[in-house]
Design a protein around this motif. Structure first.
Motif, mmCIF file in Angstrom:
data_model
loop_
_atom_site.group_PDB
_atom_site.id
_atom_site.type_symbol
_atom_site.label_atom_id
_atom_site.label_comp_id
_atom_site.label_asym_id
_atom_site.label_seq_id
_atom_site.Cartn_x
_atom_site.Cartn_y
_atom_site.Cartn_z
ATOM 1 N N ARG A 80 -0.912 15.046 34.132
ATOM 2 C CA ARG A 80 -1.859 16.119 34.477
ATOM 3 C C ARG A 80 -3.231 15.543 34.792
ATOM 4 N N GLN A 81 -3.677 14.556 34.000
ATOM 5 C CA GLN A 81 -4.979 13.938 34.243
ATOM 6 C C GLN A 81 -4.986 13.156 35.555
ATOM 7 N N ALA A 82 -3.890 12.462 35.834
ATOM 8 C CA ALA A 82 -3.823 11.657 37.056
ATOM 9 C C ALA A 82 -3.802 12.534 38.303
ATOM 10 N N LEU A 83 -3.125 13.672 38.217
ATOM 11 C CA LEU A 83 -2.999 14.538 39.386
ATOM 12 C C LEU A 83 -4.040 15.644 39.431
ATOM 13 N N GLY A 84 -4.748 15.861 38.341
ATOM 14 C CA GLY A 84 -5.761 16.915 38.310
ATOM 15 C C GLY A 84 -6.859 16.629 39.310
ATOM 16 N N GLY A 85 -7.230 17.632 40.072
ATOM 17 C CA GLY A 85 -8.289 17.461 41.053
ATOM 18 C C GLY A 85 -7.847 16.715 42.299
ATOM 19 N N VAL A 86 -6.545 16.513 42.470
ATOM 20 C CA VAL A 86 -6.039 15.814 43.636
ATOM 21 C C VAL A 86 -5.086 16.747 44.366
ATOM 22 N N LEU B 157 -19.568 22.103 52.276
ATOM 23 C CA LEU B 157 -18.178 22.539 52.236
ATOM 24 C C LEU B 157 -17.926 23.258 50.929
ATOM 25 N N LYS B 158 -17.389 24.459 50.984
ATOM 26 C CA LYS B 158 -17.046 25.237 49.785
ATOM 27 C C LYS B 158 -15.533 25.338 49.723
ATOM 28 N N LEU B 159 -14.939 24.728 48.688
ATOM 29 C CA LEU B 159 -13.498 24.800 48.485
ATOM 30 C C LEU B 159 -13.134 26.102 47.798
ATOM 31 N N ASP B 160 -11.973 26.643 48.138
ATOM 32 C CA ASP B 160 -11.541 27.923 47.566
ATOM 33 C C ASP B 160 -11.339 27.863 46.054
ATOM 34 N N ASP B 161 -10.985 26.697 45.532
ATOM 35 C CA ASP B 161 -10.664 26.613 44.106
ATOM 36 C C ASP B 161 -11.729 25.895 43.273
ATOM 37 N N PHE B 162 -12.936 25.768 43.808
ATOM 38 C CA PHE B 162 -14.004 25.080 43.077
ATOM 39 C C PHE B 162 -15.297 25.836 43.301
ATOM 40 N N LYS B 163 -16.035 26.121 42.238
ATOM 41 C CA LYS B 163 -17.187 27.010 42.363
ATOM 42 C C LYS B 163 -18.409 26.384 43.012
ATOM 43 N N ARG C 217 -12.659 27.764 58.697
ATOM 44 C CA ARG C 217 -11.761 27.484 57.580
ATOM 45 C C ARG C 217 -11.125 26.127 57.830
ATOM 46 N N VAL C 218 -11.014 25.313 56.779
ATOM 47 C CA VAL C 218 -10.503 23.957 56.909
ATOM 48 C C VAL C 218 -9.497 23.646 55.807
ATOM 49 N N LEU C 219 -8.688 22.631 56.068
ATOM 50 C CA LEU C 219 -7.791 22.076 55.063
ATOM 51 C C LEU C 219 -8.417 20.775 54.602
ATOM 52 N N ALA C 220 -8.633 20.649 53.308
ATOM 53 C CA ALA C 220 -9.262 19.450 52.755
ATOM 54 C C ALA C 220 -8.335 18.819 51.719
ATOM 55 N N ILE C 221 -8.481 17.530 51.541
ATOM 56 C CA ILE C 221 -7.697 16.791 50.545
ATOM 57 C C ILE C 221 -8.654 16.072 49.618
ATOM 58 N N ARG C 222 -8.393 16.192 48.330
ATOM 59 C CA ARG C 222 -9.186 15.474 47.341
ATOM 60 C C ARG C 222 -8.640 14.057 47.220
ATOM 61 N N VAL C 223 -9.537 13.087 47.146
ATOM 62 C CA VAL C 223 -9.154 11.678 46.982
ATOM 63 C C VAL C 223 -10.022 11.065 45.895
ATOM 64 N N ASN C 224 -9.712 9.849 45.514
ATOM 65 C CA ASN C 224 -10.468 9.132 44.468
ATOM 66 C C ASN C 224 -10.549 9.952 43.189
ATOM 67 N N SER C 225 -9.395 10.383 42.716
ATOM 68 C CA SER C 225 -9.283 11.179 41.480
ATOM 69 C C SER C 225 -10.068 12.484 41.566
#
Length: 129
Positions: A22-28, A40-46, A106-114
């Motif tokens: 969960r820690q390794a994949l959290g936020g990714v 940039l405002k992500l839908d799942d982050f305030k 609207r965009v698709l974004a990917i989280r990287v670097n944890s």
């Protein structure tokens, strides 16, 4: 009552493995977001990301055979023109997505670097429109 020590060890390892996963994949992962005037405002982050990255796609651009038709006015007369272009390839091209984005897109974004960095991969649009 004496518990099974191997069962306790297995249970402890299982719980630890789940926590580490969960820690390794959290936020990714991929998430939808909106380009704003300041970031940039992500839908799942305030909070808004003001420092984010945008994908740039280098490559070879292949253009199909095509005909371009249009009209122009020359000395008061309207002329219809047509240009035929053969199939062609343009080397060393680069699609710069960031230059085409504007607030409200609207965009698709990917989280990287944890989850510490965000990369905008593409603009998304309604499939019905």
């Amino acid at each position: 009552m004496n518990k099974d020590p191997y069962g306790q060890l297995a249970s402890s390892l299982y719980a630890s493995f789940n926590k580490q996963t969960r820690q390794a994949l959290g936020g990714v992962g991929a998430v939808l977001g909106t380009i704003t005037s300041t970031g940039l405002k992500l839908d799942d982050f305030k909070h808004e990301f003001q420092d984010y990255m945008v994908a740039e796609l280098p490559g070879l651009l292949s253009l199909p055979r095509r005909t371009v038709v249009g009209t122009t006015t020359w000395e008061g007369k309207q002329l219809e023109m047509s240009f035929d272009f053969e199939e062609s390839e343009v080397e060393d091209t680069r699609l710069e997505l960031g230059k085409g984005l504007k607030p409200g897109d609207r965009v698709l974004a990917i989280r990287v670097n944890s989850g510490n960095d965000v990369v905008v991969v593409c603009k998304v649009v309604n499939g019905h429109g």
